[in-house]
Motif scaffolding. Structure first.
Motif, PDB file in Angstrom:
ATOM      1  N   ASN A 154       6.695   0.731 -19.626  1.00 51.84           N
ATOM      2  CA  ASN A 154       6.080   1.968 -19.230  1.00 51.84           C
ATOM      3  C   ASN A 154       5.748   2.756 -20.673  1.00 51.84           C
ATOM      4  N   ASN A 155       6.231   2.221 -21.744  1.00 51.81           N
ATOM      5  CA  ASN A 155       6.344   3.063 -23.017  1.00 51.81           C
ATOM      6  C   ASN A 155       5.677   2.180 -24.021  1.00 51.81           C
ATOM      7  N   GLU A 156       4.520   2.590 -24.567  1.00 51.70           N
ATOM      8  CA  GLU A 156       3.876   1.654 -25.598  1.00 51.70           C
ATOM      9  C   GLU A 156       4.398   2.162 -26.811  1.00 51.70           C
ATOM     10  N   LYS A 157       4.832   3.325 -27.297  1.00 50.75           N
ATOM     11  CA  LYS A 157       5.293   3.766 -28.333  1.00 50.75           C
ATOM     12  C   LYS A 157       6.656   3.016 -28.485  1.00 50.75           C
ATOM     13  N   PHE A 158       7.495   2.730 -27.682  1.00 57.65           N
ATOM     14  CA  PHE A 158       8.709   2.020 -27.576  1.00 57.65           C
ATOM     15  C   PHE A 158       8.435   0.688 -28.088  1.00 57.65           C
ATOM     16  N   ILE A 159       7.479   0.056 -27.178  1.00 58.35           N
ATOM     17  CA  ILE A 159       7.179  -1.381 -27.515  1.00 58.35           C
ATOM     18  C   ILE A 159       6.635  -1.679 -28.942  1.00 58.35           C
ATOM     19  N   ASN A 160       5.813  -0.682 -29.482  1.00 56.70           N
ATOM     20  CA  ASN A 160       5.556  -0.919 -30.854  1.00 56.70           C
ATOM     21  C   ASN A 160       6.815  -0.688 -31.771  1.00 56.70           C
ATOM     22  N   MET A 161       7.476   0.203 -31.625  1.00 60.65           N
ATOM     23  CA  MET A 161       8.727   0.217 -32.273  1.00 60.65           C
ATOM     24  C   MET A 161       9.653  -0.872 -32.240  1.00 60.65           C
ATOM     25  N   LEU A 162       9.748  -1.344 -31.129  1.00 61.08           N
ATOM     26  CA  LEU A 162      10.558  -2.658 -30.855  1.00 61.08           C
ATOM     27  C   LEU A 162       9.844  -3.894 -31.557  1.00 61.08           C
ATOM     28  N   THR A 163       8.682  -4.009 -31.451  1.00 60.10           N
ATOM     29  CA  THR A 163       7.946  -5.251 -32.273  1.00 60.10           C
ATOM     30  C   THR A 163       8.366  -5.079 -33.612  1.00 60.10           C
ATOM     31  N   SER A 164       8.058  -3.606 -34.307  1.00 60.17           N
ATOM     32  CA  SER A 164       8.527  -3.547 -35.864  1.00 60.17           C
ATOM     33  C   SER A 164       9.755  -3.954 -36.117  1.00 60.17           C
ATOM     34  N   ARG A 165      10.718  -3.523 -35.321  1.00 65.66           N
ATOM     35  CA  ARG A 165      12.374  -3.941 -35.568  1.00 65.66           C
ATOM     36  C   ARG A 165      12.389  -5.557 -35.538  1.00 65.66           C
ATOM     37  N   LEU A 166      11.609  -6.170 -34.533  1.00 65.87           N
ATOM     38  CA  LEU A 166      11.899  -7.539 -34.607  1.00 65.87           C
ATOM     39  C   LEU A 166      11.257  -8.156 -35.662  1.00 65.87           C
ATOM     40  N   HIS A 167       9.877  -7.666 -36.072  1.00 68.23           N
ATOM     41  CA  HIS A 167       9.284  -8.314 -37.203  1.00 68.23           C
ATOM     42  C   HIS A 167      10.341  -8.521 -38.495  1.00 68.23           C
ATOM     43  N   LYS A 168      10.776  -7.293 -38.548  1.00 70.22           N
ATOM     44  CA  LYS A 168      11.827  -7.216 -39.936  1.00 70.22           C
ATOM     45  C   LYS A 168      12.881  -8.204 -39.776  1.00 70.22           C
ATOM     46  N   GLU A 169      13.405  -8.462 -38.519  1.00 75.72           N
ATOM     47  CA  GLU A 169      14.532  -9.451 -38.349  1.00 75.72           C
ATOM     48  C   GLU A 169      14.207 -10.651 -38.439  1.00 75.72           C
ATOM     49  N   PHE A 170      13.127 -11.205 -37.518  1.00 74.55           N
ATOM     50  CA  PHE A 170      12.759 -12.554 -37.248  1.00 74.55           C
ATOM     51  C   PHE A 170      11.405 -12.784 -37.804  1.00 74.55           C
ATOM     52  N   LYS A 171      10.508 -12.102 -38.329  1.00 73.32           N
ATOM     53  CA  LYS A 171       9.164 -12.378 -38.941  1.00 73.32           C
ATOM     54  C   LYS A 171       8.328 -12.652 -37.573  1.00 73.32           C
ATOM     55  N   ILE A 172       8.055 -11.561 -36.746  1.00 75.94           N
ATOM     56  CA  ILE A 172       7.452 -11.831 -35.580  1.00 75.94           C
ATOM     57  C   ILE A 172       5.980 -11.511 -35.764  1.00 75.94           C
ATOM     58  N   LYS A 173       5.304 -12.251 -35.053  1.00 82.49           N
ATOM     59  CA  LYS A 173       3.789 -12.245 -35.319  1.00 82.49           C
ATOM     60  C   LYS A 173       3.075 -11.670 -33.735  1.00 82.49           C
ATOM     61  N   ASP A 174       2.537 -10.531 -33.907  1.00 84.43           N
ATOM     62  CA  ASP A 174       2.119  -9.767 -32.872  1.00 84.43           C
ATOM     63  C   ASP A 174       0.801 -10.395 -32.255  1.00 84.43           C
ATOM     64  N   LEU A 175       0.633 -11.176 -31.161  1.00 86.47           N
ATOM     65  CA  LEU A 175      -0.474 -11.707 -30.855  1.00 86.47           C
ATOM     66  C   LEU A 175      -1.525 -10.864 -29.874  1.00 86.47           C
ATOM     67  N   GLY A 176      -0.843  -9.621 -29.567  1.00 83.96           N
ATOM     68  CA  GLY A 176      -1.770  -8.617 -28.877  1.00 83.96           C
ATOM     69  C   GLY A 176      -1.560  -8.756 -27.479  1.00 83.96           C
ATOM     70  N   LEU A 177      -2.816  -8.575 -26.706  1.00 83.18           N
ATOM     71  CA  LEU A 177      -2.622  -8.806 -25.230  1.00 83.18           C
ATOM     72  C   LEU A 177      -2.581 -10.233 -24.660  1.00 83.18           C
ATOM     73  N   LEU A 178      -1.709 -10.726 -23.743  1.00 84.35           N
ATOM     74  CA  LEU A 178      -1.423 -11.736 -23.469  1.00 84.35           C
ATOM     75  C   LEU A 178      -2.623 -12.464 -22.864  1.00 84.35           C
ATOM     76  N   ASN A 179      -2.912 -13.505 -23.487  1.00 84.30           N
ATOM     77  CA  ASN A 179      -4.272 -14.498 -22.800  1.00 84.30           C
ATOM     78  C   ASN A 179      -4.028 -15.789 -22.599  1.00 84.30           C
ATOM     79  N   PHE A 180      -3.066 -16.153 -23.682  1.00 86.68           N
ATOM     80  CA  PHE A 180      -2.613 -17.795 -23.365  1.00 86.68           C
ATOM     81  C   PHE A 180      -1.171 -18.081 -23.592  1.00 86.68           C
ATOM     82  N   PHE A 181      -0.560 -18.664 -22.629  1.00 81.10           N
ATOM     83  CA  PHE A 181       0.952 -18.766 -22.504  1.00 81.10           C
ATOM     84  C   PHE A 181       1.602 -20.134 -21.979  1.00 81.10           C
ATOM     85  N   LEU A 182       1.955 -20.891 -22.868  1.00 82.63           N
ATOM     86  CA  LEU A 182       2.623 -22.201 -22.460  1.00 82.63           C
ATOM     87  C   LEU A 182       1.401 -23.146 -21.546  1.00 82.63           C
ATOM     88  N   GLY A 183       0.096 -22.956 -21.839  1.00 81.71           N
ATOM     89  CA  GLY A 183      -0.780 -23.596 -21.116  1.00 81.71           C
ATOM     90  C   GLY A 183      -1.429 -22.834 -20.304  1.00 81.71           C
TER      91      GLY A 183
END
Length: 413
Positions: A106-135
């Protein structure tokens, strides 16, 4: 997600299995091209995981889960791959599958912050809106989601050589039956490959569940008759290639389960086939089509055992919804078309006449007595779970398929 109309974001972890730190001592031979000439017999000690190492998936998940817990997430007890953040009005759900992550909240700002933190730790790639997942192909609509596997379905048709075949209206005819009789099929691997691919297709094409369940029981020694029956399933898929599962914003969040069993359906073992489907506010969230592990003495017994399995699934969903802070206020309802089984779940006196039924299944009565579950009768012509227990004539099959919310994309309605 559709209840609150939250957006689904997809993240991808680069080289996920290389992120894990090993708790065990693991040695490997010196890699080709990197040998130490002075010490050719020495081995290397691994500090971090490698692809192909059996400890790699567990180590990678352990590091990610530890990091999320430090950020304030809690690991779900109902689903170990689900993490929940609930602090100061911020509610975030994060689901992990190997190197794929889906996050919503329910909080887009927190999700953006979380994505940034994850990227610094694990090299996360943000694929945007979900459109294809496990087939699974995900289409976002104004009212919810549409899930389908049309690409996977097309690949099945291509693999089976049925792209030019004539389509049929149902996966099986009402007279089709899988038995042990028949000549052994010359290529069991082809049979297993085709059935395995169809099993994955049932994630969004649950109208195939009964037919695929029947075919899966003969993977060890398939016959030519089995293969002919299985070839009919892709022909049905060809005529419904674009169909999938629809999720809309529901008017309520009531848990409603349908339970059914077909007594002594298996001609070889006389075991019953049972099925269930469970809706949350009108959206289908769980379903199953299986053969019962033991022979039932009566239709009442087989129906009651089916109710017990459905009740267990409802309890699991209730626990999951409680962790998601989305537990319905009203108690769950289980619908069955067998009055004897309903009476058995509501009346403890009748249990004296049903001592042969395993005592584990009597917890249905305890759920009813405690007020956690309500059991009600439904007529057979409205029992949608019937589609999971037997092959049906086309009019009834089409009716129940529609009730399961399986159909073409919203744009084609």
């Amino acid at each position: 997600m559709t209840i609150n109309q939250w957006k689904l974001r997809q993240l991808d972890v680069n080289n996920a299995f290389l992120n894990g730190h090993l708790d065990e001592t693991v040695f490997i031979e010196q890699p080709p091209g990197f040998e130490e000439p002075k010490q050719p017999t020495h081995v290397c000690k691994l500090n971090r995981a490698l692809y192909g190492l059996k400890q790699a998936p567990r180590a990678s998940f352990q590091r990610l889960s530890t990091f999320l817990i430090v950020l304030g997430f809690q690991n779900s007890r109902a689903d170990p791959s689900l993490f929940i953040y609930n602090h100061h009005g911020v509610l975030i759900y994060l689901h992990v599958y190997a190197d794929d992550i889906v996050v919503t909240g329910n909080n887009e700002k927190f999700i953006n912050m979380l994505t940034s933190r994850l990227h610094k730790e694990f090299k996360i790639k943000d694929l945007g809106l979900l459109n294809f997942f496990l087939g699974l192909e995900v289409t976002h609509t104004s009212s919810g989601l549409f899930l389908n596997q049309s690409k996977h379905a097309y690949d099945i048709l291509s693999r089976a050589g049925l792209l030019d075949s004539k389509s049929v209206s149902t996966p099986l005819t009402s007279k089709d039956a899988f038995t042990t009789q028949g000549q052994p099929f010359h290529d069991p691997t082809l049979y297993r490959s085709l059935v395995g691919a169809l099993q994955y297709l049932t994630i969004t094409r649950l109208d195939l569940s009964y037919a695929v369940n029947q075919a899966s029981q003969f993977l060890q020694q398939p016959t030519t008759t089995h293969f002919q029956l299985v070839k009919r399933i892709p022909r049905y898929v060809k005529g419904t290639l674009s169909q999938g599962l629809t999720f809309d914003r529901p008017p309520n969040t009531v848990l409603l389960g349908f339970s059914d069993a077909d007594w002594a359906r298996c001609l070889d073992t006389r075991r019953s086939t049972y099925g269930y489907c469970i809706y949350l506010g009108g959206n289908l969230v769980s379903w199953s089509a299986k053969k019962q592990p033991t022979v039932s003495h009566s239709s009442c017994e087989s129906e009651y055992r089916a109710m017990a399995n459905t009740a267990a699934e409802i309890i699991w969903l209730t626990n999951l919804l409680s962790e998601l802070h989305a537990l319905p206020q009203t108690r769950s309802t289980l619908l069955c078309d067998n009055k004897s089984a309903l009476f058995l779940s509501q009346n403890p006196i009748s249990h004296k006449r049903a001592k042969h039924i395993n005592i584990d299944y009597h917890f249905v009565h305890e759920l009813v007595t405690s007020g956690q579950l309500d059991t009600k009768f439904i007529s057979t012509d409205q029992q949608v779970a019937d589609i999971f227990t037997k092959s049906l004539p086309q009019p009834l099959f089409d009716k129940f398929r529609s009730m399961l919310r399986v159909g073409p994309p919203p744009s084609l309605h």
